[in-house]
Design a protein around this motif. Structure first.
Motif: not given
Length: 166
Positions: A59-64, A90-92
């Motif tokens: 469920g970890v979200i990351g966006c470049d 990042v949302l980790d």
């Protein structure tokens, strides 16, 4: 077939041509033929507007970000703090808000870029335009063009030049 049944079928299937398609078993054509998310080793990769994002199996979200943001506002313990030069988000962690990820180095982007999400059919004006849920995390572009991602009790959004983490 009675007139009421024909009218109901035409409405559900998309008009007269839709009725013919429904009767012969052909689905309606999609306006957007993008492939949707690509899942590699349990991680979903997708484009969210101008961002290349990923959601891993935890469920970890990351966006470049396509263009680094000059700043990101992050809500820490009830206080909003502005952090500079944001190339990725990042949302980790369930303990920390979404925040800049300065060491991403394109880790949320597949070679050649991430596939776009398919546009969702809207039933009301306020429905999201694009959305993905994977491993308990959700990212979407809302009806007004705001990018929003949530997971692990936190989230981030961007509407305008500055992303916000909470």
């Amino acid at each position: 077939m009675s007139r009421a049944v024909r009218v109901a079928a035409a409405g559900v299937c998309g008009g007269i041509l839709g009725l013919v398609s429904c009767l012969v078993g052909v689905g309606p054509a999609q306006a957007d033929d993008s492939p949707g998310p690509a899942v590699v080793d349990g991680t979903a990769y997708f484009a969210l507007g101008g961002w290349n994002c990923s959601i891993d199996p935890g469920g970890v979200i990351g966006c470049d970000l396509a263009t680094p943001a000059a700043a990101m506002n992050v809500l820490y313990f009830g206080t909003q703090i502005s952090l500079p030069n944001v190339p990725a988000i990042v949302l980790d962690s369930a303990a920390l808000p979404a925040r800049p990820q300065w060491n991403s180095n394109g880790s949320h982007t597949l070679p050649g870029g991430n596939p776009a999400l398919q546009r969702l059919p809207a039933t009301t004006y306020h429905d999201p335009q694009y959305s993905i849920t994977h491993a308990g995390a959700t990212c979407q572009i809302t009806f007004n063009g705001t990018a929003v991602c949530t997971s692990l009790g936190h989230g981030f959004s961007q509407w305008g030049p500055v992303p916000n983490g909470y």
